[in-house]
Write an enzyme that holds these catalytic residues in place. Structure first.
Site, PDB file in Angstrom:
ATOM      1  NE  ARG A   1      -4.295   1.723   1.952  1.00  0.00           N
ATOM      2  CZ  ARG A   1      -4.531   2.736   2.781  1.00  0.00           C
ATOM      3  NH1 ARG A   1      -3.722   2.952   3.804  1.00  0.00           N
ATOM      4  NH2 ARG A   1      -5.560   3.540   2.589  1.00  0.00           N
TER       5      ARG A   1
ATOM      6  CB  ILE B   1      -5.604   6.037  -1.062  1.00  0.00           C
ATOM      7  CG1 ILE B   1      -5.589   4.503  -1.099  1.00  0.00           C
ATOM      8  CG2 ILE B   1      -4.859   6.546   0.156  1.00  0.00           C
ATOM      9  CD1 ILE B   1      -4.175   3.916  -1.176  1.00  0.00           C
ATOM     10  CB  SER B   2     -10.999   4.005   0.030  1.00  0.00           C
ATOM     11  OG  SER B   2     -11.766   4.793  -0.846  1.00  0.00           O
ATOM     12  CD  GLN B   3     -12.278   3.554   6.528  1.00  0.00           C
ATOM     13  OE1 GLN B   3     -12.897   4.606   6.490  1.00  0.00           O
ATOM     14  NE2 GLN B   3     -12.222   2.811   7.619  1.00  0.00           N
ATOM     15  N   PRO B   4      -8.438   0.862   4.033  1.00  0.00           N
ATOM     16  CG  PRO B   4      -6.313   0.055   4.576  1.00  0.00           C
ATOM     17  CD  PRO B   4      -7.224   1.221   4.789  1.00  0.00           C
TER      18      PRO B   4
END
Length: 208
Positions: free
Chosen positions: A32, A58-61
């Site tokens: 990431r 970037i979206s949270q995992p």
């Protein structure tokens, strides 16, 4: 070689209810830190959304994993992503299905994502600079559509590009949004609210 940061992230995702092993494996394998700026690398494996420039994130995992799992993908699923962004969600999808089509309205983000994917030897992705509200009709219809920005309402063009039996995962609303799972059954679209989320807005038009 093990990655303790990735180990912790996967343990968190499992404890948060993610159970699709293909999704967990895809996230574990992906570095990431390759998708964020150098200044953000120390937070790469935290469960946070991180800025990537141009007012985008970037979206949270967890959200990446949840949205991917909800699509119930098969290797031959025809998949459309709206909002390439950093390319992280794209890369997760590309490890599960044979090919991913992805549309990004901001040209510089599209090029950066293409470069990152190439560096990671991910070649089963086609990206397009364009208006996400319009989808990518020439490559449809799609078994799965994933939208990584919030629309005020569900774009009609995306509904029409969904195959019979296909699924779309999309955040809908203004400041706080509902994450919807929409399934096409004939000319009907069955919508289920998954949870409340916060995404950047899905803006119409494209940007050089």
């Amino acid at each position: 070689m093990t990655n303790p940061h990735a180990d912790r992230l996967i343990a968190f995702l499992i404890s948060s209810g993610i159970s699709d092993q293909r999704v967990l494996d895809a996230i574990y394998r992906l570095p990431r830190e390759s998708f964020v700026s150098q200044a953000m690398m120390h937070q790469a494996y935290d469960n946070n959304a991180l800025p990537i420039g141009q007012g985008q994130t970037i979206s949270q995992p967890y959200i990446v994993a949840k949205m991917t799992e909800l699509l119930d993908l098969k290797s031959d699923s025809n998949v459309l992503e709206i909002g390439t962004g950093s390319g992280y969600q794209t890369a997760v999808l590309a490890q599960i299905v044979d090919h991913v089509y992805s549309v990004e309205r901001i040209k510089s983000l599209q090029w950066d994502a293409k470069r990152r994917l190439k560096q990671l030897d991910i070649y089963n992705v086609s990206t397009k600079h364009g208006d996400g509200w319009l989808g990518w009709e020439a490559k449809g219809p799609f078994d799965a559509i994933i939208v990584t920005a919030a629309a005020e309402s569900v774009p009609q063009a995306l509904l029409s590009q969904l195959k019979e039996g296909g699924k779309m995962i999309i955040p809908v609303g203004e400041e706080e949004q509902q994450l919807l799972k929409i399934e096409r059954q004939g000319e009907q679209y069955l919508s289920t609210v998954v949870e409340m989320v916060r995404f950047v807005p899905l803006v119409a038009g494209d940007l050089a």
